[in-house]
Enzyme design. Structure first.
Site, PDB file in Angstrom:
ATOM      1  N   GLU A 191      -3.181  -0.464  -6.580  1.00 44.27           N
ATOM      2  CA  GLU A 191      -3.669  -0.027  -4.787  1.00 44.27           C
ATOM      3  C   GLU A 191      -3.829  -1.180  -3.959  1.00 44.27           C
ATOM      4  O   GLU A 191      -5.009  -1.413  -4.146  1.00 44.27           O
ATOM      5  CB  GLU A 191      -4.216   1.321  -5.075  1.00 44.27           C
ATOM      6  N   CYS A 192      -3.518  -1.118  -3.190  1.00 44.14           N
ATOM      7  CA  CYS A 192      -3.895  -1.670  -1.325  1.00 44.14           C
ATOM      8  C   CYS A 192      -4.714  -2.753  -1.870  1.00 44.14           C
ATOM      9  O   CYS A 192      -4.379  -3.773  -2.619  1.00 44.14           O
ATOM     10  CB  CYS A 192      -4.802  -0.735  -0.940  1.00 44.14           C
ATOM     11  N   GLY A 193      -6.806  -2.648  -2.018  1.00 43.83           N
ATOM     12  CA  GLY A 193      -6.993  -4.652  -2.178  1.00 43.83           C
ATOM     13  C   GLY A 193      -6.084  -5.018  -3.945  1.00 43.83           C
ATOM     14  O   GLY A 193      -6.667  -6.262  -4.116  1.00 43.83           O
ATOM     15  N   SER A 227       1.485  -0.433  -4.418  1.00 48.94           N
ATOM     16  CA  SER A 227       1.580   0.115  -3.227  1.00 48.94           C
ATOM     17  C   SER A 227      -0.238   0.058  -2.236  1.00 48.94           C
ATOM     18  O   SER A 227      -0.940  -0.229  -3.049  1.00 48.94           O
ATOM     19  CB  SER A 227       1.920   1.344  -3.505  1.00 48.94           C
TER      20      SER A 227
END
Length: 430
Positions: free
Chosen positions: A316-318, A407
């Site tokens: 996720e993200c980072g 994502s």
């Protein structure tokens, strides 16, 4: 059972809601009261700090992401063993759909308005009455933040007419420092306890008015535990200063699904645990630790090996940024990363994504949010997109490379446990 519950909100972000809630929680904790705190909306950073202030776990409440039934259960559980329950709102009182005001009305919780009085006096009354009447909400009172002193607080109190001034807090010099994604994480503030103690001491409260706050009764229906579709699986979870955006409810959900969790630290150059069956890379601040992560060759090799073995990875993200070819930070410095996703994560000054979103999967819809100041420059075609709430327009891209799903979307696993289980190998997700 009845309890004193209040939602602390304001006219906008930046008015000092978190500062006031932290001061209240520490003040009452110091007085021997049992305090529980919740944060409205999707947020990782405020709960970390509020947990230190209150001495108890802090969860998120959102009528859409969590659902009303889950919010009701969480509030009922907290009220059953706490003297005071505080809910910090998100943005302005009426911002968002659903808003903090919607949450307060759903559970008949009184609202306390934080008003930044640093550049106003009598106009505070007009602002308070507008916050009360626009919805309307049951406004229990006002806390004036950033007042110059007792005389200034008295002017604010006089302007409120029939609305009580519950307390005031003098202006603080960088009491709770911030960076591009919000507050600096609690773990990075070695003097946080001293800061919280100072806030608690500087907070002026009218105890008689607080005692007159109405009690709220919240009853929760019985719950059904999710099917243990991850029983027997061990999930490695990256947890350190670079990967710290973790909902405690997500970890609880994975355990309820039967998984055993094994934390490890990429920043410490720890390899993905060899016995893990799946890997969870949450968001955080990898861009602030580019040099350390780029030099963490043992961690990078282990995650590449984990992927080559065909084991599921949810990033996720980072977490996704750390699996790209490189991160380019705010200073335009390029740091090589694990290289499982083709392309580079580029930091930028403006928001790259913000707001509640849902990821439709065959097992159901996972709800969550996006909030990031970077973009992924890649030639890889997305496997699908989230849907922004409430518009339904395409949101964050979801990329697939073999068993890797990545994502900018942060999922709240309890919104659909079967879909969460699918991300970690219970079945094919997309």
């Amino acid at each position: 059972m009845p309890s004193r519950i209040a939602l602390i909100s304001a006219a906008a972000s930046g008015q000092g809601k978190t500062t006031v809630v932290a001061a209240l929680a520490r003040r009452w904790r110091n007085e021997g009261k049992r305090v529980r705190v919740f944060k409205t909306g999707a947020d990782f950073l405020d709960p970390m700090l509020l947990q230190v202030a209150s001495g108890a776990p802090v969860s998120n409440l959102d009528l859409w992401i969590n659902g009303e039934a889950a919010c009701r259960r969480a509030l009922a559980d907290a009220a059953s063993d706490a003297d005071i329950v505080l809910i910090e709102g998100v943005m302005g009182l009426y911002d968002g759909s659903p808003s903090s005001a919607d949450l307060a009305r759903a559970f008949h919780v009184p609202v306390i308005a934080v008003i930044d009085a640093s550049a106003l006096a009598q106009t505070a009354g007009a602002l308070a009455m507008g916050l009360r009447d626009y919805g309307p909400v049951r406004l229990a009172g006002v806390i004036a933040n950033r007042v110059a002193g007792p005389a200034h607080a008295a002017m604010v109190a006089a302007s409120l007419r029939d609305i009580p001034l519950l307390g005031s807090l003098t202006a603080q010099d960088a009491a709770l420092p911030e960076r591009h994604l919000g507050l600096v994480p609690a773990t990075e503030l070695p003097d946080l306890d001293a800061r919280l103690e100072r806030l608690a001491q500087d907070l002026s409260l009218d105890a008689s008015i607080w005692q007159a706050l109405p009690e709220v009764r919240i009853e929760a229906a019985a719950t059904t535990a999710p099917a243990p579709s991850l029983r027997g699986k061990t999930i490695a979870v990256a947890q350190d200063a670079a990967f710290c955006f973790l909902y405690p409810d997500n970890l609880d959900c994975l355990r309820a699904l039967g998984a055993t969790l094994c934390p490890f630290s990429p920043l410490a150059n720890e390899a993905v645990p060899a016995h893990a069956d799946a890997l969870y890379l949450p968001g955080g601040y990898p861009e602030l630790h580019g040099a350390t992560l780029a030099a963490a060759t043992r961690w990078q090799a282990s995650v590449r090996d984990f992927h080559a073995r065909g084991l599921p990875i949810w990033a996720e993200c980072g977490g996704m940024m750390a699996l790209a070819d490189a991160i380019v930070d705010h200073a335009a410095q390029r740091w090589p990363m694990a290289g499982l996703l083709p392309g580079e994560a580029m930091m930028q000054a403006r928001l790259g994504g913000l707001g509640p979103q849902a990821l439709p999967l065959p097992q159901g819809q996972l709800r969550g949010h996006a909030f990031h100041y970077s973009r992924l420059e890649t030639a890889l075609e997305p496997a699908t997109h989230t849907l922004a709430h409430p518009s339904g327009v395409p949101g964050a891209a979801l990329y697939r490379v073999g068993t890797l799903a990545a994502s900018y979307f942060h999922a709240w696993f309890p919104s659909c446990p079967p879909a969460a289980a699918a991300l970690f190998g219970a079945r094919q997700s997309v």
